[in-house]
Design a protein around this motif. Structure first.
Motif, PDB file in Angstrom:
ATOM      1  N   THR A 199       0.753  -1.102   0.145  1.00  0.00           N
ATOM      2  CA  THR A 199       0.150   0.019  -0.022  1.00  0.00           C
ATOM      3  C   THR A 199       0.754   1.220   0.104  1.00  0.00           C
ATOM      4  O   THR A 199       0.514   2.015  -0.855  1.00  0.00           O
ATOM      5  CB  THR A 199      -0.835   0.009   1.101  1.00  0.00           C
ATOM      6  N   THR A 200       1.722   1.439   0.955  1.00  0.00           N
ATOM      7  CA  THR A 200       2.936   2.442   1.047  1.00  0.00           C
ATOM      8  C   THR A 200       3.557   2.658  -0.432  1.00  0.00           C
ATOM      9  O   THR A 200       3.806   3.851  -0.950  1.00  0.00           O
ATOM     10  CB  THR A 200       3.704   2.296   2.039  1.00  0.00           C
ATOM     11  N   ALA A 201       3.789   1.389  -0.969  1.00  0.00           N
ATOM     12  CA  ALA A 201       4.590   1.677  -2.391  1.00  0.00           C
ATOM     13  C   ALA A 201       3.708   2.391  -3.357  1.00  0.00           C
ATOM     14  O   ALA A 201       4.217   3.252  -4.009  1.00  0.00           O
ATOM     15  CB  ALA A 201       5.266   0.140  -2.691  1.00  0.00           C
ATOM     16  N   PRO A 219       9.607  14.993   1.863  1.00  0.00           N
ATOM     17  CA  PRO A 219       8.984  14.582   3.213  1.00  0.00           C
ATOM     18  C   PRO A 219       7.966  13.852   3.162  1.00  0.00           C
ATOM     19  O   PRO A 219       7.523  13.078   4.033  1.00  0.00           O
ATOM     20  CB  PRO A 219       8.721  16.176   3.646  1.00  0.00           C
ATOM     21  N   VAL A 220       7.046  13.597   1.921  1.00  0.00           N
ATOM     22  CA  VAL A 220       5.877  12.918   2.026  1.00  0.00           C
ATOM     23  C   VAL A 220       6.164  11.407   1.885  1.00  0.00           C
ATOM     24  O   VAL A 220       5.724  10.561   2.436  1.00  0.00           O
ATOM     25  CB  VAL A 220       5.028  13.154   0.853  1.00  0.00           C
ATOM     26  N   MET A 221       7.139  11.146   1.053  1.00  0.00           N
ATOM     27  CA  MET A 221       7.721   9.744   0.735  1.00  0.00           C
ATOM     28  C   MET A 221       8.318   9.064   2.230  1.00  0.00           C
ATOM     29  O   MET A 221       7.800   8.237   2.539  1.00  0.00           O
ATOM     30  CB  MET A 221       8.722   9.546  -0.270  1.00  0.00           C
ATOM     31  N   THR A 222       8.910  10.051   3.000  1.00  0.00           N
ATOM     32  CA  THR A 222       9.622   9.668   4.154  1.00  0.00           C
ATOM     33  C   THR A 222       8.417   9.345   5.371  1.00  0.00           C
ATOM     34  O   THR A 222       8.711   8.698   6.241  1.00  0.00           O
ATOM     35  CB  THR A 222      10.403  10.726   4.555  1.00  0.00           C
ATOM     36  N   LEU A 223       7.450  10.309   5.207  1.00  0.00           N
ATOM     37  CA  LEU A 223       6.582  10.057   6.249  1.00  0.00           C
ATOM     38  C   LEU A 223       5.682   8.797   6.001  1.00  0.00           C
ATOM     39  O   LEU A 223       5.412   8.012   7.152  1.00  0.00           O
ATOM     40  CB  LEU A 223       5.458  11.441   6.218  1.00  0.00           C
ATOM     41  N   ASN A 224       5.432   8.679   4.594  1.00  0.00           N
ATOM     42  CA  ASN A 224       4.741   7.122   4.703  1.00  0.00           C
ATOM     43  C   ASN A 224       5.678   5.955   4.852  1.00  0.00           C
ATOM     44  O   ASN A 224       5.108   4.957   5.534  1.00  0.00           O
ATOM     45  CB  ASN A 224       4.493   7.409   2.996  1.00  0.00           C
ATOM     46  N   GLN A 225       6.977   6.319   4.604  1.00  0.00           N
ATOM     47  CA  GLN A 225       8.100   4.962   4.939  1.00  0.00           C
ATOM     48  C   GLN A 225       8.032   5.004   6.553  1.00  0.00           C
ATOM     49  O   GLN A 225       8.328   3.888   7.070  1.00  0.00           O
ATOM     50  CB  GLN A 225       8.856   5.361   4.223  1.00  0.00           C
ATOM     51  N   ALA A 226       7.880   5.954   7.095  1.00  0.00           N
ATOM     52  CA  ALA A 226       7.940   5.894   8.757  1.00  0.00           C
ATOM     53  C   ALA A 226       6.811   5.162   9.165  1.00  0.00           C
ATOM     54  O   ALA A 226       6.913   4.313  10.149  1.00  0.00           O
ATOM     55  CB  ALA A 226       7.893   7.353   9.275  1.00  0.00           C
ATOM     56  N   LYS A 227       5.565   5.603   8.615  1.00  0.00           N
ATOM     57  CA  LYS A 227       4.395   4.895   9.047  1.00  0.00           C
ATOM     58  C   LYS A 227       4.262   3.354   8.777  1.00  0.00           C
ATOM     59  O   LYS A 227       3.788   2.648   9.610  1.00  0.00           O
ATOM     60  CB  LYS A 227       3.169   5.619   8.492  1.00  0.00           C
ATOM     61  N   MET A 228       4.980   3.385   7.634  1.00  0.00           N
ATOM     62  CA  MET A 228       4.756   1.695   7.218  1.00  0.00           C
ATOM     63  C   MET A 228       5.797   0.817   8.080  1.00  0.00           C
ATOM     64  O   MET A 228       5.417  -0.301   8.639  1.00  0.00           O
ATOM     65  CB  MET A 228       5.444   1.739   5.734  1.00  0.00           C
ATOM     66  N   LEU A 229       6.976   1.379   8.430  1.00  0.00           N
ATOM     67  CA  LEU A 229       7.907   0.905   9.411  1.00  0.00           C
ATOM     68  C   LEU A 229       7.326   0.766  10.864  1.00  0.00           C
ATOM     69  O   LEU A 229       7.399  -0.412  11.496  1.00  0.00           O
ATOM     70  CB  LEU A 229       9.053   1.543   9.772  1.00  0.00           C
ATOM     71  N   LEU A 230       6.475   1.808  11.175  1.00  0.00           N
ATOM     72  CA  LEU A 230       5.619   1.584  12.286  1.00  0.00           C
ATOM     73  C   LEU A 230       4.596   0.566  12.477  1.00  0.00           C
ATOM     74  O   LEU A 230       4.314  -0.505  13.578  1.00  0.00           O
ATOM     75  CB  LEU A 230       5.314   2.814  12.946  1.00  0.00           C
ATOM     76  N   MET A 231       4.066   0.462  11.299  1.00  0.00           N
ATOM     77  CA  MET A 231       3.040  -0.967  11.308  1.00  0.00           C
ATOM     78  C   MET A 231       3.558  -2.206  11.182  1.00  0.00           C
ATOM     79  O   MET A 231       3.053  -2.937  11.764  1.00  0.00           O
ATOM     80  CB  MET A 231       2.276  -0.555   9.849  1.00  0.00           C
ATOM     81  N   VAL A 232       4.742  -2.207  10.503  1.00  0.00           N
ATOM     82  CA  VAL A 232       5.483  -3.312  10.546  1.00  0.00           C
ATOM     83  C   VAL A 232       5.977  -3.783  11.768  1.00  0.00           C
ATOM     84  O   VAL A 232       5.697  -4.816  12.289  1.00  0.00           O
ATOM     85  CB  VAL A 232       6.578  -3.331   9.323  1.00  0.00           C
ATOM     86  N   ALA A 233       6.511  -2.774  12.526  1.00  0.00           N
ATOM     87  CA  ALA A 233       6.905  -3.236  14.021  1.00  0.00           C
ATOM     88  C   ALA A 233       5.773  -3.498  14.842  1.00  0.00           C
ATOM     89  O   ALA A 233       5.926  -4.462  15.834  1.00  0.00           O
ATOM     90  CB  ALA A 233       7.674  -1.946  14.653  1.00  0.00           C
ATOM     91  N   ALA A 234       4.680  -2.927  14.865  1.00  0.00           N
ATOM     92  CA  ALA A 234       3.549  -3.140  15.361  1.00  0.00           C
ATOM     93  C   ALA A 234       3.013  -4.505  15.180  1.00  0.00           C
ATOM     94  O   ALA A 234       2.737  -5.244  16.123  1.00  0.00           O
ATOM     95  CB  ALA A 234       2.402  -2.092  15.383  1.00  0.00           C
ATOM     96  N   ALA A 235       2.911  -4.851  13.980  1.00  0.00           N
ATOM     97  CA  ALA A 235       2.753  -6.556  13.699  1.00  0.00           C
ATOM     98  C   ALA A 235       3.412  -7.551  14.324  1.00  0.00           C
ATOM     99  O   ALA A 235       2.712  -8.468  14.513  1.00  0.00           O
ATOM    100  CB  ALA A 235       2.565  -6.557  12.062  1.00  0.00           C
ATOM    101  N   TYR A 236       4.888  -7.161  14.492  1.00  0.00           N
ATOM    102  CA  TYR A 236       5.551  -8.138  15.040  1.00  0.00           C
ATOM    103  C   TYR A 236       5.739  -7.882  16.704  1.00  0.00           C
ATOM    104  O   TYR A 236       6.436  -8.552  17.221  1.00  0.00           O
ATOM    105  CB  TYR A 236       7.125  -7.891  14.459  1.00  0.00           C
ATOM    106  N   GLY A 237       4.661  -7.115  17.249  1.00  0.00           N
ATOM    107  CA  GLY A 237       4.767  -6.981  18.676  1.00  0.00           C
ATOM    108  C   GLY A 237       5.555  -6.095  19.324  1.00  0.00           C
ATOM    109  O   GLY A 237       5.792  -6.001  20.605  1.00  0.00           O
TER     110      GLY A 237
END
Length: 364
Positions: A199-201, A219-237
């Motif tokens: 989705t982020t890609a 800034p827009v791409m970086t913000l999207n990627q930051a949110k993506m990393l947080l979602m991945v981190a959250a998915a792994y607990g």
């Protein structure tokens, strides 16, 4: 180290992720005792959750009256040769409970259900990827239509593909609670993470396509990627706190390399710079996202992240240079050489910048 996004703001926006940790889940698993024992054991283990907010009940389909629990978020039927599986699944759907039929006998389960007048939608069946039969060289191709022997053996490859399909079904079907499911059941984590990456890609490809002001996409791409990393981190607990800044530094460092290459080679593809930016925005985000997934799959050490990000970054840089060179080929050999030379220089420069960012992140 100063990242081009407000990390605290990103974390604040992810409060729904923290809420998902406390979301109540209810799942009923129905075990057909004619299903292979290895399949029953695997599904029971897959739905064993340490979350205090997940209720999982186990019921054997042994002929006793069948009564769906309408309060379930989803249900699972572990299917074997029981002719009533299709009817049970239909009853669950009628009660408003999504049902996933898990089996290593997919063809037989489909046929039995259809024969009894209760066909099972193909999208509701999760089975391992069919094994490729080992045929002698002189028979390969001629027997391609042969049906693999069922039940499929649950070796490591089959288990991985079954988990991927079960997780994909859960994420697609239980969308409102998909993060809660990923936090409760490990097999759903990678499918949810891949969904976030894809989705982020697509979002970043759109940013690269539409943003025409030089540097405005950063800034827009970086913000999207930051949110993506947080979602991945959250998915792994992983806890969402400022410790994630070090990981963001490594990820963003790799993303900077990809965008540096995009800026350097755009000048060599007149009229198609937007296509190059969009392609690199997409490919770079996918590469960084998959690097983050590998990072968490392998145990989440920062040195590992630095390595997988560097590998992903270099892969995208090579692909981008090749794509641009191919596009520029129409303008002559000098343009091709220019693209490759400029991309090589940009990659070397970006590696240095990325290394400094990662080093700075480690020092925090």
């Amino acid at each position: 180290m100063q990242l081009p996004v407000d990390i605290k703001a990103v974390i604040d926006e992810a409060l729904d992720i923290d809420e998902a940790r406390h979301t109540a889940l209810s799942v009923s698993v129905y075990l057909d005792d004619s299903a292979p024992n290895d399949l029953q054991a695997h599904v029971r283990q897959a739905f064993a959750s340490a979350s205090p907010h997940a209720r999982v009940s186990l019921t054997y389909l042994d002929g006793r009256p069948f009564a769906p629990f309408e309060g379930d978020d989803m249900s699972v039927i572990v299917a074997g040769l029981n002719e009533k599986v299709g009817a049970y699944a239909e009853e669950l759907r009628a009660a408003g409970v999504p049902v996933m039929v898990v089996t290593t006998l997919p063809s037989i389960v489909f046929e039995l259900a259809a024969q009894q007048g209760h066909p099972i939608p193909s999208g509701d069946v999760a089975a391992p990827k069919p094994p490729v039969p080992a045929l002698p060289a002189d028979r390969r191709g001629a027997d391609a239509a042969e049906r693999p022997v069922e039940p499929f053996v649950l070796d490591d490859e089959a288990v991985a593909s079954l988990d991927e399909r079960m997780g994909g079904w859960v994420i697609e079907t239980c969308r409102e609670k998909r993060l809660a499911f990923a936090l409760a059941f490990p097999f759903a984590r990678k499918p949810l993470s891949l969904e976030a990456v894809n989705t982020t890609a697509l979002q970043n490809a759109g940013v690269g396509l539409l943003v025409i002001i030089p540097g405005a996409d950063l800034p827009v791409m970086t913000l999207n990627q930051a949110k993506m990393l947080l979602m991945v981190a959250a998915a792994y607990g992983e806890e969402l706190n400022l410790e994630r800044v070090k990981e963001l530094a490594a990820l963003v460092g790799g993303a900077f390399a990809c965008r540096a290459v995009a800026r350097q080679i755009v000048a060599f593809v007149p009229g198609l710079g937007w296509a190059v930016k969009a392609a690199i925005g997409y490919a770079g985000t996918v590469a960084m996202g998959r690097a983050a997934i590998q990072y968490y799959e392998d145990g989440a050490t920062l040195s590992t992240l630095a390595q997988v990000v560097a590998e992903a970054r270099d892969k995208v840089v090579r692909a981008a240079a090749g794509r641009a060179a191919s596009t520029a080929r129409a303008t002559g050999a000098r343009a091709v050489a220019g693209v490759r030379e400029r991309a090589s220089g940009a990659a070397a420069s970006a590696r240095s910048v990325a290394a400094k960012r990662i080093s700075s992140g480690k020092a925090r």
